[in-house]
Scaffold this active site. Structure first.
Site, PDB file in Angstrom:
ATOM      1  CD  GLU A 151       8.823  -5.063   0.025  1.00 14.88           C
ATOM      2  OE1 GLU A 151       8.346  -5.083   1.380  1.00 14.88           O
ATOM      3  OE2 GLU A 151       8.651  -5.553  -0.925  1.00 14.88           O
ATOM      4  CE  LYS A 195       4.726  -5.033   2.881  1.00 14.87           C
ATOM      5  NZ  LYS A 195       5.557  -5.839   2.302  1.00 14.87           N
ATOM      6  CB  CYS A 225       5.769  -4.209  -1.216  1.00 17.59           C
ATOM      7  SG  CYS A 225       5.504  -5.690  -2.311  1.00 17.59           S
TER       8      CYS A 225
END
Length: 295
Positions: free
Chosen positions: A43, A116, A153
């Site tokens: 990331e 995300k 994540c």
């Protein structure tokens, strides 16, 4: 092909963006020479993890997509004939930014993006200050090596995200990651956190009958406001198969390029003996859309 040779590049990052990207380029070249056709980066791999503090100057790190980084990594994907999963700080418009994964095809073109969806806001991880939640949904990216269910994540902790990618036909679940310990945490707490992180992702593999790829950064990055503190990123990048079995795992504290063969046929075989998708009670799950069942 039912087998994909995959590379996970686990790295430290520095405050010199070009130097960091050049080191990543060298790791990509090494992975490609080793036969990898799918390469996954961690990331926000172009810079230090800037979310330890809320600083408006950090918005200068963001860039449009397409932009300079997609051109740089697209050239690498084309040169080495690999599918490359990157993770970038996207500037969508003035004042509107995302934490965005970009998948580059073997010809260097953008195969797809994922913004995300779940954004944390915890000490040392002040991401809500920087990132607008994603609005592209949970859609796998079609590539020459398969349909990639790319998440990022904090999405790791949400079984709903993994399930929706699986229901949309993903062949793999991928998680570019930046997670670590606070140096002040007790050793036992550090171990619990890392074990929980591994366990939740293995559970996504099992529940959905899919391989999982998780790529984390490593090394200590100081807190800009308190250089004696910061985050010790715990590495531990890994791949597990559709029954949660480990196929490969990196160390906690050093850079590595992890190479692993992933057999997609295993998903078909496992789903035949554990048909979890068949037995889902979709008629009984309406309340999953509630924040909490407090009525």
């Amino acid at each position: 092909m039912s087998t994909i040779k995959t590379a996970l590049i686990q790295q430290t990052c520095t405050d010199n963006r070009q130097q960091t990207m050049d080191r990543t380029a060298s790791a990509i070249a090494h992975a490609a020479r080793s036969g990898a056709t799918l390469i996954v980066l961690q990331e926000l791999h172009c810079s230090l993890y800037f979310c330890q503090q809320e600083q408006v100057e950090c918005f200068d790190l963001a860039e449009p997509i397409p932009g300079p980084s997609t051109a740089f990594f697209g050239d690498l994907a084309r040169q080495h004939q690999v599918v490359l999963v990157t993770s970038l700080f996207e500037k969508r418009a003035p004042g509107l930014y995302h934490n965005t994964a970009v998948v580059l095809e073997k010809d260097g073109s953008i195969a797809g993006t994922y913004r995300k969806m779940h954004i944390p806001d915890d000490p040392g991880f002040y991401e809500k200050f920087y990132f607008t939640p994603g609005d592209l949904g949970f859609e796998p990216v079609q590539t020459s090596v398969g349909r990639l269910g790319v998440l990022v994540c904090w999405d790791q902790w949400y079984p709903e995200a993994a399930r929706l990618m699986a229901l949309a036909g993903a062949d793999l679940l991928l998680y570019p990651t930046a997670i670590g310990w606070a140096p002040a945490d007790a050793d036992a707490e550090k171990q619990r956190q890392r074990d929980a992180w591994i366990t939740i992702q293995r559970s996504h593999a099992i529940a959905n009958g899919l391989p999982v790829i998780s790529v984390n950064r490593t090394g200590r990055e100081a807190d800009p406001a308190n250089p004696s503190s910061g985050i010790d990123f715990w590495g531990s990048s890994f791949v597990c198969g559709p029954q949660g079995e480990f196929l490969a795992q990196a160390s906690t504290d050093r850079e590595e390029t992890l190479l692993v063969d992933i057999d997609l046929q295993r998903s078909e075989d496992v789903r035949r003996i554990w048909p979890f998708l068949r037995d889902r009670r979709i008629d009984a799950y309406d309340d999953i859309l509630l924040r909490y069942r407090d009525r």
